[in-house]
Design a protein around this motif. Structure first.
Motif, PDB file in Angstrom:
ATOM      1  N   THR A 186     -39.441  -8.363  43.739  1.00 48.95           N
ATOM      2  CA  THR A 186     -39.095  -9.765  43.643  1.00 48.95           C
ATOM      3  C   THR A 186     -40.297 -10.236  43.198  1.00 48.95           C
ATOM      4  O   THR A 186     -41.312  -9.255  43.196  1.00 48.95           O
ATOM      5  CB  THR A 186     -39.030 -10.229  44.989  1.00 48.95           C
ATOM      6  OG1 THR A 186     -37.193 -10.142  45.365  1.00 48.95           O
ATOM      7  CG2 THR A 186     -38.655 -12.239  44.497  1.00 48.95           C
ATOM      8  N   MET A 187     -40.489 -10.501  41.503  1.00 46.08           N
ATOM      9  CA  MET A 187     -41.852 -10.734  41.620  1.00 46.08           C
ATOM     10  C   MET A 187     -41.882 -12.194  40.923  1.00 46.08           C
ATOM     11  O   MET A 187     -40.972 -12.968  40.483  1.00 46.08           O
ATOM     12  CB  MET A 187     -41.842 -10.533  39.641  1.00 46.08           C
ATOM     13  CG  MET A 187     -41.954  -8.616  40.235  1.00 46.08           C
ATOM     14  SD  MET A 187     -42.591  -7.910  38.971  1.00 46.08           S
ATOM     15  CE  MET A 187     -42.576  -6.146  39.554  1.00 46.08           C
ATOM     16  N   MET A 198     -41.417 -16.999  28.330  1.00 49.82           N
ATOM     17  CA  MET A 198     -39.922 -17.003  27.503  1.00 49.82           C
ATOM     18  C   MET A 198     -39.582 -15.286  27.262  1.00 49.82           C
ATOM     19  O   MET A 198     -38.285 -14.755  27.701  1.00 49.82           O
ATOM     20  CB  MET A 198     -39.642 -17.165  25.879  1.00 49.82           C
ATOM     21  CG  MET A 198     -40.331 -18.413  25.927  1.00 49.82           C
ATOM     22  SD  MET A 198     -38.491 -20.114  26.410  1.00 49.82           S
ATOM     23  CE  MET A 198     -37.293 -19.568  25.294  1.00 49.82           C
ATOM     24  N   THR A 199     -40.750 -14.031  27.458  1.00 50.10           N
ATOM     25  CA  THR A 199     -40.279 -13.460  27.064  1.00 50.10           C
ATOM     26  C   THR A 199     -39.806 -12.272  28.965  1.00 50.10           C
ATOM     27  O   THR A 199     -39.358 -11.076  28.314  1.00 50.10           O
ATOM     28  CB  THR A 199     -41.415 -12.325  26.189  1.00 50.10           C
ATOM     29  OG1 THR A 199     -42.259 -12.582  27.063  1.00 50.10           O
ATOM     30  CG2 THR A 199     -41.574 -12.996  24.918  1.00 50.10           C
ATOM     31  N   MET A 200     -40.896 -12.572  29.918  1.00 49.61           N
ATOM     32  CA  MET A 200     -40.358 -11.522  30.858  1.00 49.61           C
ATOM     33  C   MET A 200     -39.433 -12.430  32.008  1.00 49.61           C
ATOM     34  O   MET A 200     -38.745 -11.298  32.613  1.00 49.61           O
ATOM     35  CB  MET A 200     -41.562 -11.426  31.229  1.00 49.61           C
ATOM     36  CG  MET A 200     -43.419 -11.023  30.316  1.00 49.61           C
ATOM     37  SD  MET A 200     -45.193 -11.208  31.054  1.00 49.61           S
ATOM     38  CE  MET A 200     -44.444 -10.080  32.388  1.00 49.61           C
ATOM     39  N   ALA A 201     -38.962 -13.817  31.569  1.00 54.73           N
ATOM     40  CA  ALA A 201     -38.706 -14.125  32.957  1.00 54.73           C
ATOM     41  C   ALA A 201     -37.431 -14.086  33.080  1.00 54.73           C
ATOM     42  O   ALA A 201     -36.499 -13.444  32.121  1.00 54.73           O
ATOM     43  CB  ALA A 201     -39.124 -15.626  33.055  1.00 54.73           C
ATOM     44  N   ASP A 202     -36.210 -14.385  34.132  1.00 50.83           N
ATOM     45  CA  ASP A 202     -35.336 -14.110  34.259  1.00 50.83           C
ATOM     46  C   ASP A 202     -35.073 -15.244  34.692  1.00 50.83           C
ATOM     47  O   ASP A 202     -34.011 -16.303  34.943  1.00 50.83           O
ATOM     48  CB  ASP A 202     -34.561 -13.946  35.766  1.00 50.83           C
ATOM     49  CG  ASP A 202     -34.717 -12.008  35.570  1.00 50.83           C
ATOM     50  OD1 ASP A 202     -34.545 -11.386  34.680  1.00 50.83           O
ATOM     51  OD2 ASP A 202     -35.188 -10.805  36.837  1.00 50.83           O
ATOM     52  N   GLY A 216     -34.515 -22.613  34.840  1.00 52.76           N
ATOM     53  CA  GLY A 216     -33.512 -22.033  34.236  1.00 52.76           C
ATOM     54  C   GLY A 216     -33.938 -20.783  33.717  1.00 52.76           C
ATOM     55  O   GLY A 216     -35.304 -20.434  33.813  1.00 52.76           O
ATOM     56  N   ALA A 217     -33.374 -20.356  33.148  1.00 55.17           N
ATOM     57  CA  ALA A 217     -33.410 -19.363  32.678  1.00 55.17           C
ATOM     58  C   ALA A 217     -34.191 -19.899  30.981  1.00 55.17           C
ATOM     59  O   ALA A 217     -33.608 -20.802  30.237  1.00 55.17           O
ATOM     60  CB  ALA A 217     -32.321 -18.279  32.026  1.00 55.17           C
TER      61      ALA A 217
END
Length: 352
Positions: A186-187, A198-202, A216-217
């Motif tokens: 979990t991060m 935008m490039t890293m997140a769930d 949100g995603a």
């Protein structure tokens, strides 16, 4: 790894409330990014989860444990800061294992954990160097390795790439994303850079003035923003906004050459001021028209054209055409009404 839960979390400094009753669930194994402009409360919220800031009200849980009043060392979290905070007189190996050594872990266990973190972060050739002999990206990987060896339930990152140059930031984004996939922890990651988010997140949590604007995603926030703030913050270049008015079942936009627009939504009434939002890639340049090209950023495969409408509105268009950088050309614009986002001028809320 554990779930992180915030319920009605409040932070006040005296009479000034800076975090306003936040509710949030970060699922086990999720990469969650807090994003927003400076002063929105994202770092304060992260520090509250870490226990570095006291919680004025509400509750914070990690896994099944209420950690609202727990000391930082008892929360099962490990934090990576913007500054590397490495000991300059210690080698990479010593820096990574120092926390475990101070807590009395056996030497064999320390060696095993440090070697495993070095493998994950590709630090093996650097283990006997001191921080002065490392690049900025290598130092940040050592700081992350120091967090990994602790085996935390949750990793917390507070703008860890801000001190790196542009090329290293791209490289380290990929490294951290790969690290998340490999260890599945979990991060929670704080940044003001929506490209990082935008490039890293769930999951992205967009914050403004101590409130959550939307969760949100990444592509959900891009495709379906709830309000003007989220629409303008997510996406690069930023969304164009043009003042308009609802008249007789259509939207009249002076900044779009008095276009009469009928997007597939329910209109909010008659004579209601609204704003039209159009992504730069939703606008298409035509041969001639009333828009003046002020400047063109030719980046090779794509050009960002900065236009001025007759009404004075400024627009950015993403195009594959190559235009003179100095501008001066007069062009037209086309767009599909279905690509228009409509926001109420008074509240900024999306009209759907």
């Amino acid at each position: 790894m554990s779930q992180v839960t915030l319920r009605k979390v409040v932070k006040s400094y005296g009479a000034v409330e800076v975090i306003h009753g936040i509710d949030l669930d970060v699922q086990q194994g999720e990469f969650c990014v807090f994003v927003g402009p400076s002063g929105c409360g994202k770092s304060t919220l992260l520090r509250m989860i870490a226990g570095l800031e006291e919680t004025t009200g509400g509750a914070i849980s990690i896994g099944a444990r209420d950690v609202t009043d727990a000391d930082p060392a008892e929360r099962g979290v490990s934090m990576v800061f913007q500054t590397y905070a490495l000991y300059p007189h210690m080698t990479v190996r010593e820096n990574m294992g120092f926390g475990l050594k101070m807590n009395g872990h056996p030497k064999a266990e320390i060696t095993s954990k440090v070697n495993e973190a070095a493998r994950i972060l590709k630090l093996e050739p650097l283990m006997d160097r001191k921080p002065a002999a490392l690049s900025g990206g290598q130092r940040q990987r050592v700081a992350i390795g120091r967090a990994i060896v602790r085996g935390p339930e949750v990793f917390l990152f507070d703008e860890p790439l801000s001190n790196l140059d542009a090329e290293l930031r791209v490289e380290m984004r990929a490294e951290i994303a790969r690290l998340h996939r490999e260890i599945g922890a979990t991060m929670i990651y704080v940044t003001h850079d929506q490209v990082e988010a935008m490039t890293m997140a769930d999951k992205i949590v967009v914050l403004r003035a101590g409130h959550i604007e939307q969760v949100g995603a990444p592509m959900h926030l891009y495709d379906d923003p709830d309000n003007r703030f989220v629409a303008g913050f997510i996406g690069s270049p930023a969304m164009n906004f043009v003042a308009a008015m609802v008249e007789n079942g259509a939207i009249i936009a002076p900044g779009l050459d008095n276009a009469r627009i009928t997007p597939p939504i329910t209109m909010p009434g008659n004579s209601v001021p609204v704003e039209i939002g159009l992504r730069p890639n939703a606008l298409r340049i035509t041969a001639t028209g009333p828009y003046r090209v002020e400047h063109a950023e030719n980046l090779g495969a794509v050009t960002y054209a900065h236009l001025t409408a007759p009404s004075g509105e400024r627009l950015v268009v993403e195009t594959e055409q190559r235009l003179p950088a100095a501008g001066g050309a007069m062009v037209g614009l086309e767009f599909d009404p279905a690509d228009c986002f409509v926001f109420r001028a008074d509240s900024g809320l999306r009209v759907r």
